[in-house]
Design an enzyme around this catalytic site. Structure first.
Site, PDB file in Angstrom:
ATOM      1  N   HIS A   1      -5.557   2.971   1.201  1.00 30.54           N
ATOM      2  CA  HIS A   1      -4.675   4.063   1.715  1.00 30.54           C
ATOM      3  C   HIS A   1      -5.323   4.680   2.888  1.00 30.54           C
ATOM      4  CE1 HIS A   1      -2.959   3.143  -2.048  1.00 30.54           C
ATOM      5  NE2 HIS A   1      -3.551   3.938  -2.889  1.00 30.54           N
TER       6      HIS A   1
ATOM      7  N   ASP B   1       0.852  -0.984  -0.052  1.00 32.14           N
ATOM      8  CA  ASP B   1      -0.026   0.207  -0.019  1.00 32.14           C
ATOM      9  C   ASP B   1       0.861   1.097  -0.006  1.00 32.14           C
ATOM     10  OD1 ASP B   1      -1.347   2.456   0.913  1.00 32.14           O
ATOM     11  OD2 ASP B   1      -3.097   0.983   1.468  1.00 32.14           O
ATOM     12  N   HIS B   2       1.181   1.832  -0.980  1.00 35.41           N
ATOM     13  CA  HIS B   2       2.223   3.047  -1.084  1.00 35.41           C
ATOM     14  C   HIS B   2       1.903   4.001  -0.301  1.00 35.41           C
ATOM     15  CE1 HIS B   2      -0.493   5.183  -4.016  1.00 35.41           C
ATOM     16  NE2 HIS B   2       0.478   6.370  -3.771  1.00 35.41           N
TER      17      HIS B   2
ATOM     18  N   LYS C   1       5.123   6.338   2.517  1.00 34.09           N
ATOM     19  CA  LYS C   1       5.105   7.737   2.284  1.00 34.09           C
ATOM     20  C   LYS C   1       5.703   8.209   3.632  1.00 34.09           C
ATOM     21  CE  LYS C   1       1.523   8.861  -0.770  1.00 34.09           C
ATOM     22  NZ  LYS C   1       2.002   9.784  -1.925  1.00 34.09           N
TER      23      LYS C   1
ATOM     24  N   GLU D   1      -7.676  14.869  -4.999  1.00 35.67           N
ATOM     25  CA  GLU D   1      -6.727  15.127  -6.124  1.00 35.67           C
ATOM     26  C   GLU D   1      -7.504  16.047  -7.070  1.00 35.67           C
ATOM     27  OE1 GLU D   1      -4.939  11.079  -7.515  1.00 35.67           O
ATOM     28  OE2 GLU D   1      -6.773  10.574  -6.473  1.00 35.67           O
TER      29      GLU D   1
ATOM     30  N   ASP E   1     -10.859   2.279  -4.647  1.00 35.78           N
ATOM     31  CA  ASP E   1      -9.490   2.631  -5.213  1.00 35.78           C
ATOM     32  C   ASP E   1      -8.560   3.416  -4.011  1.00 35.78           C
ATOM     33  OD1 ASP E   1      -7.688   3.348  -7.381  1.00 35.78           O
ATOM     34  OD2 ASP E   1      -8.226   5.350  -7.159  1.00 35.78           O
TER      35      ASP E   1
HETATM   36  C1  BG6 Z   1      -3.525   4.990  -6.397  1.00 35.85           C
HETATM   37  C2  BG6 Z   1      -4.812   5.370  -6.939  1.00 35.85           C
HETATM   38  O1  BG6 Z   1      -3.357   3.849  -5.401  1.00 35.85           O
HETATM   39  O2  BG6 Z   1      -3.201   6.242  -5.555  1.00 35.85           O
HETATM   40  C3  BG6 Z   1      -4.934   6.432  -7.770  1.00 35.85           C
HETATM   41  O3  BG6 Z   1      -5.069   3.954  -7.767  1.00 35.85           O
HETATM   42  C4  BG6 Z   1      -4.634   7.429  -6.970  1.00 35.85           C
HETATM   43  O4  BG6 Z   1      -6.381   6.556  -8.489  1.00 35.85           O
HETATM   44  C5  BG6 Z   1      -3.354   7.369  -6.373  1.00 35.85           C
HETATM   45  O5  BG6 Z   1      -4.453   8.566  -7.982  1.00 35.85           O
HETATM   46  C6  BG6 Z   1      -2.770   8.504  -5.401  1.00 35.85           C
HETATM   47  O6  BG6 Z   1      -1.645   8.327  -5.059  1.00 35.85           O
HETATM   48  P1  BG6 Z   1      -0.583   9.527  -4.647  1.00 35.85           P
HETATM   49  O7  BG6 Z   1       0.687   8.886  -4.168  1.00 35.85           O
HETATM   50  O8  BG6 Z   1      -0.477  10.397  -5.807  1.00 35.85           O
HETATM   51  O9  BG6 Z   1      -1.332  10.156  -3.403  1.00 35.85           O
END
Ligand code: BG6
Length: 542
Positions: free
Chosen positions: A280, A217-218, A222, A256, A275
Site C-alpha cells: 500500500h 492493492d486496495h 481509494k 491505524e 502487510d
Molecule cells: C490491509 C491490511 O491490507 O489493509 C490490514 O492487511 C490493514 O492490516 C488494512 O488494517 C488497512 O486498510 P484500510 O483501507 O482500512 O486503510
C-alpha cells in the site's frame, strides 16, 4: 494538446461553456459503459474478505446499475452450503457491511442475491475443478456470458498456485478467442518475500498471460489515492514545484488505531513491513513520485510507477538502524480502557518479534528526487486512524520576518487519504496588528464539501475496473517484484540479526520515539495529524 477547433464538452449558455452536471453524467457514463456479461468466481467465499468487502462492493455496483447486464457470482469454498443458504448469508452481510447504507433495500438485496450461486470445493482436489467447470459451463450457457470469467483469489495465499494450476488444467485459464476474457484477481499478500513473489509470478505466467492478471492493492482503488494523480497532473501550479528544487522532504503515514483484532495468526507471520509498506505505502509513493505518463492508459501509468520503484536506493544491510525503526505495541490504557499488548493478542506468539510499527527513510535516485528524503510510517494501535501524504516545501532562503524564530515551518501540502478526505495547504500569513509577525494558516478542501457525493469504496472501483478490462489501478508483476526487492534486505536483516532493536511502544501512542531519530535533525519530526484534516496544534480530536 487540444486544438482550437475541437468541440469542448458541456454546453454553451450565454456564451459561456457550462460543465455538464457531473452526477448525471457519471451515472450516464456508468450505464453506457456497463462491462460485458461475465461470471465472477470467488475462491474463499466463506471468508471475511468476501462478506465484508467483495459482496457489499458488488451489491453497490448493482445498485448503481454498473454491473453487467447479465452476470453471476459463484462463491467457492469448502463449507457445504447450497445456493439458498449462501444467498441468505450474503444478504445479511450486505446489511451489516455495505458502506452505502442508503442503498440498503430488502427488495434490491433480494434481486441482487438471485445472481449469487455456490459450489462447495476442496481447493486441493483436482476432481472438484471438473465439477466447477461443469457448473461454470451451465451458468455461462444460461446467462449467455460468452465464456467471460473472472476468478477472485480471496483464499489463503498458499492455495493461489494450486487454484491457478487447476483452472489451467481444466482449460479455464486461457482462450484462443480474443473476444473471450478470463481474468485472475490476486489478493495480497503477493508472496512472502522476494523469492516467493518471483516464484509466484513465474508460475502464474505459465498458466495465464500478464494482461489477464490483476494483482489487487486496495489502496489504489481509494478515490483519494487516485486524486494524487489528478492533483499533480490536472493542475499547472504544483508540478513545477514537485521536485528536489522545492521539496524538502515527503512524509507518508498510514496510522491505524486498531490492533491486530482477530488476525493475530496471519499478522504474526507478516508484520507491518509486509502487510502495509511493501504494497500500500509503496504504491502511494509511486504515484507521488512518478513522472507524468504519456497517456492515461494502464501501460503508460504503470511504466512510470515502476521507474520509481526501480530507482529506490537500496537500504544497506549493515545500516538498517539508520533507515528503519520497528516497534511493537505494548499494553496500555487508551481513553481509560486497558488494551492488550501485541504479545497478548490471540494467536500471537508470546515471544513474538513481529513488528506492528515501521518508520522508514529512503531516497529515490533520479533526476527529480535526488537527495530528497522520503519518510514513511505505518502502525497499529496508534492514536488515530489516518492515512496522508505531506509534501514539505523548502523554507524561504531568508528569514525576513523571523529573525528571532528561525524554526517557522515551511509550506506544507497535505493530501489526506482518510478520514476527512481532502487537501490542505499550510502557509504563513501576517498576524494582524503592528509589526510583521507571521502565523501558519490553512487553505483546505474537504471531499465532504462536495455535498452528497458518495465516494465509492476501493473494492467497488477495482472490481468495476477489472470487469471493464482496465488494469491501470492494479499492480503489475514487475512493480510488485521491485517493491519486494527494496524491502527484502530489511526483512532478511531483521531475521538474521537479533541485535537490530524492536522497540516497544505503549498502545495509543505514535510508535517508538526512536522513529523521530530517522530525520537526523533536531528541529524535524513527524506530523502528528488529527482526525479532522484541518485541526492540529492544541486542539486535536483523535
Ligand atoms: C490491509 C491490511 O491490507 O489493509 C490490514 O492487511 C490493514 O492490516 C488494512 O488494517 C488497512 O486498510 P484500510 O483501507 O482500512 O486503510
Amino acid at each position: 494538446m487540444e486544438f482550437p477547433d475541437k468541440k469542448p464538452s458541456g454546453f454553451e449558455q450565454n456564451g459561456v461553456i457550462q460543465e455538464v452536471n457531473s452526477s448525471v453524467s457519471l451515472n450516464q457514463r456508468i450505464m453506457d459503459n456497463r462491462p460485458a456479461p461475465s461470471v465472477i468466481v470467488i475462491f474463499g467465499a466463506s471468508g471475511d474478505l468476501t462478506k465484508r468487502k467483495l459482496i457489499p462492493a458488488l451489491y453497490d455496483l448493482f445498485c448503481k446499475n454498473a454491473m453487467p447486464e447479465r452476470f453471476a457470482v459463484l462463491g467457492a469454498a469448502r463449507s457445504q452450503l447450497n445456493d439458498d443458504v449462501f444467498r441468505g448469508k450474503m444478504a445479511e452481510d450486505i446489511k451489516s457491511y455495505s458502506e452505502n447504507k442508503e442503498h440498503l433495500s430488502d427488495e434490491v438485496i433480494s434481486k441482487f442475491v438471485k445472481n449469487l450461486h455456490y459450489i462447495s470445493l476442496e481447493t486441493e482436489n483436482p476432481d472438484d475443478y471438473s465439477r466447477l467447470k461443469t457448473r461454470l459451463d451451465g451458468l455461462d450457457a444460461e446467462l449467455k456470458t460468452g465464456g467471460n470469467y473472472i476468478y477472485y483469489l480471496a483464499s489463503p495465499p498458499k492455495l493461489y498456485e494450486t487454484i491457478a494450476q487447476s483452472l489451467y488444467s481444466q482449460g479455464l485459464s486461457l482462450s484462443n478467442d480474443d473476444s473471450v476474457s478470463k481474468k485472475l484477481i490476486i489478493e495480497k499478500p503477493f508472496g512472502y518475500n522476494l523469492g516467493s513473489a518471483l516464484a509466484l509470478n513465474q508460475k502464474l505466467l505459465t498458466l495465464f498471460h500478464e494482461n489477464q492478471l490483476y494483482r489487487i492493492d486496495h489502496y489504489l482503488g481509494k478515490e483519494t489515492v487516485q486524486n494524487v494523480l489528478v492533483l499533480r497532473f490536472a493542475n499547472g501550479i504544483f508540478e513545477p514545484l514537485w521536485n528536489r528544487n522545492y521539496v524538502d522532504y515527503v512524509e507518508i503515514t498510514a496510522a491505524e488505531s486498531i490492533g491486530v483484532e482477530n488476525r493475530g495468526g496471519y499478522y504474526d507471520t507478516a508484520g507491518t513491513l509486509r502487510d502495509m509498506v511493501q504494497n500500500h505505502l509503496m504504491q502511494i509513493a509511486g504515484l507521488v513520485a512518478m513522472e507524468p505518463p504519456a497517456n492515461f492508459d494502464s501501460t503508460s501509468v504503470r511504466n512510470e510507477t515502476i521507474k520509481v520503484f526501480q530507482s529506490l536506493i537500496p537500504i544497506p544491510a549493515d545500516r538498517i538502524d539508520d533507515f528503519v525503526v520497528r516497534g511493537q505495541y505494548i499494553s496500555s490504557k487508551i481513553r481509560g480502557e486497558q488494551v492488550r499488548g501485541y504479545r497478548e493478542e490471540n494467536d500471537v506468539n508470546p515471544n513474538s518479534r513481529t513488528e506492528t510499527y515501521v518508520g522508514l527513510k529512503f531516497f529515490i535516485d533520479n533526476w527529480r528526487w535526488a537527495g530528497v528524503p522520503f519518510y514513511m510510517r505505518a502502525g497499529k494501535r496508534l492514536p488515530t486512524r489516518v492515512t496522508e501524504v505531506v509534501i514539505h516545501f523548502k523554507k524561504p532562503p531568508q528569514h525576513l520576518f523571523h529573525r528571532d524564530n528561525k524554526e517557522q515551518p515551511g509550506n506544507r501540502l497535505i493530501i489526506r487519504i482518510q478520514p476527512d478526505e481532502g487537501i490542505l495547504m499550510k502557509f504563513g500569513m501576517k498576524t494582524p496588528g503592528a509589526g510583521f509577525k507571521t502565523q501558519q494558516v490553512n487553505m483546505d478542501f474537504h471531499y465532504s464539501n462536495l455535498g452528497n457525493i458518495n465516494i465509492s469504496s476501493a473494492y467497488e472501483r477495482l472490481l468495476l475496473d477489472c470487469m471493464s478490462g482496465d488494469s491501470t489501478l492494479y499492480a503489475r508483476g514487475d512493480a510488485v517484484e521491485a517493491c519486494w526487492r527494496f524491502v527484502d534486505p530489511v526483512l532478511k536483516a531483521w531475521e538474521t540479526n537479533p541485535d537490530i532493536k524492536l522497540f516497544g511502544y505503549p498502545s495509543g501512542t505514535w510508535g517508538p520515539v526512536e522513529a523521530t531519530g530517522l530525520f537526523g535533525q533536531p528541529d524535524l519530526d513527524w506530523r502528528y495529524p488529527c482526525k479532522n484534516l484541518s485541526d492540529d496544534g492544541n486542539y486535536c480530536e483523535l
